[in-house]
Design a protein around this motif. Sequence first.
Motif, PDB file in Angstrom:
ATOM      1  N   LYS A 101       0.552  -1.317   0.094  1.00 46.34           N
ATOM      2  CA  LYS A 101       0.180  -0.025   0.150  1.00 46.34           C
ATOM      3  C   LYS A 101       1.006   1.669  -0.037  1.00 46.34           C
ATOM      4  O   LYS A 101       1.108   2.349  -0.910  1.00 46.34           O
ATOM      5  N   LEU A 102       2.068   1.407   0.728  1.00 46.28           N
ATOM      6  CA  LEU A 102       3.179   2.353   0.873  1.00 46.28           C
ATOM      7  C   LEU A 102       3.384   2.917  -0.430  1.00 46.28           C
ATOM      8  O   LEU A 102       3.167   3.724  -0.767  1.00 46.28           O
ATOM      9  N   VAL A 103       3.875   1.629  -1.667  1.00 49.17           N
ATOM     10  CA  VAL A 103       4.391   2.114  -2.588  1.00 49.17           C
ATOM     11  C   VAL A 103       3.206   2.184  -3.653  1.00 49.17           C
ATOM     12  O   VAL A 103       3.828   3.845  -4.118  1.00 49.17           O
ATOM     13  N   VAL A 104       2.193   2.045  -3.974  1.00 47.33           N
ATOM     14  CA  VAL A 104       1.076   2.702  -4.536  1.00 47.33           C
ATOM     15  C   VAL A 104       0.828   3.319  -4.245  1.00 47.33           C
ATOM     16  O   VAL A 104       0.873   4.477  -5.195  1.00 47.33           O
ATOM     17  N   GLU A 105       0.461   3.776  -3.321  1.00 44.30           N
ATOM     18  CA  GLU A 105       0.075   5.485  -2.427  1.00 44.30           C
ATOM     19  C   GLU A 105       1.045   6.890  -2.443  1.00 44.30           C
ATOM     20  O   GLU A 105       1.021   7.316  -2.959  1.00 44.30           O
ATOM     21  N   SER A 160       1.577   6.936  -6.303  1.00 47.15           N
ATOM     22  CA  SER A 160       0.197   7.677  -6.775  1.00 47.15           C
ATOM     23  C   SER A 160       0.262   9.301  -6.798  1.00 47.15           C
ATOM     24  O   SER A 160      -0.407   9.529  -7.347  1.00 47.15           O
ATOM     25  N   GLY A 161       1.277   9.875  -5.626  1.00 46.74           N
ATOM     26  CA  GLY A 161       1.534  10.858  -5.102  1.00 46.74           C
ATOM     27  C   GLY A 161       0.101  11.561  -4.437  1.00 46.74           C
ATOM     28  O   GLY A 161       0.076  12.647  -4.064  1.00 46.74           O
ATOM     29  N   ARG A 162      -0.338  10.322  -3.236  1.00 51.15           N
ATOM     30  CA  ARG A 162      -1.145  10.709  -2.234  1.00 51.15           C
ATOM     31  C   ARG A 162      -0.109  10.374  -1.081  1.00 51.15           C
ATOM     32  O   ARG A 162      -0.665  10.992  -0.464  1.00 51.15           O
ATOM     33  N   ASP A 192       3.205   6.316 -22.322  1.00 50.59           N
ATOM     34  CA  ASP A 192       2.090   7.079 -22.523  1.00 50.59           C
ATOM     35  C   ASP A 192       1.572   7.458 -20.946  1.00 50.59           C
ATOM     36  O   ASP A 192       0.700   7.687 -21.059  1.00 50.59           O
ATOM     37  N   SER A 193       1.305   6.105 -20.465  1.00 54.08           N
ATOM     38  CA  SER A 193       0.193   6.230 -19.543  1.00 54.08           C
ATOM     39  C   SER A 193       0.672   4.949 -18.369  1.00 54.08           C
ATOM     40  O   SER A 193       1.631   4.294 -19.124  1.00 54.08           O
ATOM     41  N   ILE A 194       0.888   5.180 -17.386  1.00 52.60           N
ATOM     42  CA  ILE A 194       1.328   4.428 -16.496  1.00 52.60           C
ATOM     43  C   ILE A 194      -0.026   4.337 -14.879  1.00 52.60           C
ATOM     44  O   ILE A 194      -0.234   5.744 -15.285  1.00 52.60           O
ATOM     45  N   SER A 195      -0.156   3.425 -14.694  1.00 53.89           N
ATOM     46  CA  SER A 195      -1.411   3.652 -13.181  1.00 53.89           C
ATOM     47  C   SER A 195      -0.748   2.465 -12.013  1.00 53.89           C
ATOM     48  O   SER A 195      -0.327   1.289 -12.424  1.00 53.89           O
ATOM     49  N   SER A 237       0.477  10.327  -9.686  1.00 49.83           N
ATOM     50  CA  SER A 237       0.562   9.507 -10.003  1.00 49.83           C
ATOM     51  C   SER A 237       1.151   8.265 -10.967  1.00 49.83           C
ATOM     52  O   SER A 237       1.801   7.646 -11.582  1.00 49.83           O
ATOM     53  N   ARG A 238       1.150   9.387 -12.364  1.00 46.41           N
ATOM     54  CA  ARG A 238       1.659   8.907 -13.758  1.00 46.41           C
ATOM     55  C   ARG A 238       3.934   9.336 -13.142  1.00 46.41           C
ATOM     56  O   ARG A 238       4.331   8.904 -13.635  1.00 46.41           O
TER      57      ARG A 238
END
Length: 368
Positions: free
Chosen positions: A74-78, A81-83, A106-109, A216-217
């Motif tokens: 969760k830490l790395v995802v958040e 993602s810039g949160r 072009d995009s990343i999630s 997040s990008r």
Amino acid sequence: MKLIIEADGGSRGNPGIAGSGTVVYSASREILREIAYVVGKASNNVAEYHGLLRGLEAAAELGATEVAVYLDSKLVVEQMSGRWKIKHPDMKELALQAQQIARGFDSISYTWIPREKNKKADALSNVAMDACAAGNPVGILASESEPKAEPVSEPVAESKPDPKWNGAVSRPLRLLLLRHGETAMSVAKQYSGSSDPALTPRGEEMSQQVAARIASRGGIDAIVCSPLGRARQTAQFCADALGLDVQVMDELVELDFGDWEGKTFAEVIAQDAELHQKWLADTSIAAPGGESVQAVNRRVKRALDKLREQYPQGNVLVVSHVTPIKLLLRAALDAPTSIVNKIHLDLASLSIAEFYADGPTTVKLING
């Protein structure tokens, strides 16, 4: 080409012997790479970042344009993602490396998944930790899915970058064009150029949301903005999310509406409908005491020239207003200035234009 990354990392001791595991899939879930990476002595979180990095590196090598990352951290995802802010210096450095690679897509999630759905990456991270405990040096362990080098009897010619569809082989200057958030004058639908209203609470919320979306990008190299407060406030939310400074460019200020400043569309028509109609039809005409669209175009061109000189390649976030953003899109489209009346831009909307040194410019997004 879309690729999927599943990554994990672990440490026995936290910090202790650490390793990461990464699986890279095609869009149809065919396994393209399995990577076990010996991290050395590190924390769980640092190991998890290494798993992410190995996946991004592999995706870039495979030519991905769109990437979906799944982690059970969760830490790395958040953080990616810039949160959430990144305070640990080692993780901050790894995150910056990840953002640097991510800007090439072009995009990343980034998506959190429970550990039981990340078993392949978890198993690879344990292989890496076992190897670390056995004394293997830091680095990627040999994998059956990694391509094997074949001996060659003749020198291999130096490969050239594959050209893009427009013929360019260089990376472009990509401008991410962000309109500021809501103000009281935008709510009232008043002409707001040289006047300087602050963001409303909703405008602040809009700006925070778009800042998180941009963060997040990742991969933003610089932030520039108009000197007006509403743009600077919006830019600062983005700067906080990205960990960057904001550079003010006076040329990016909104069109000065002169005597029409603070009036609504209906009020200006009631005052002088004929002049207002001429102003809409002819971009060389200015509002009384104001400036014309063509005058704004000249200073926006100066801003673009500065940006292309300062950042010949990379991603620059430009936080400005309706007219300057439309004119930057006009430059990318090589269209007449009258196009400003044919483009609609919402508050806190994002548009993207790319400027190549060795190819034609392209517009990838308007009012997103």
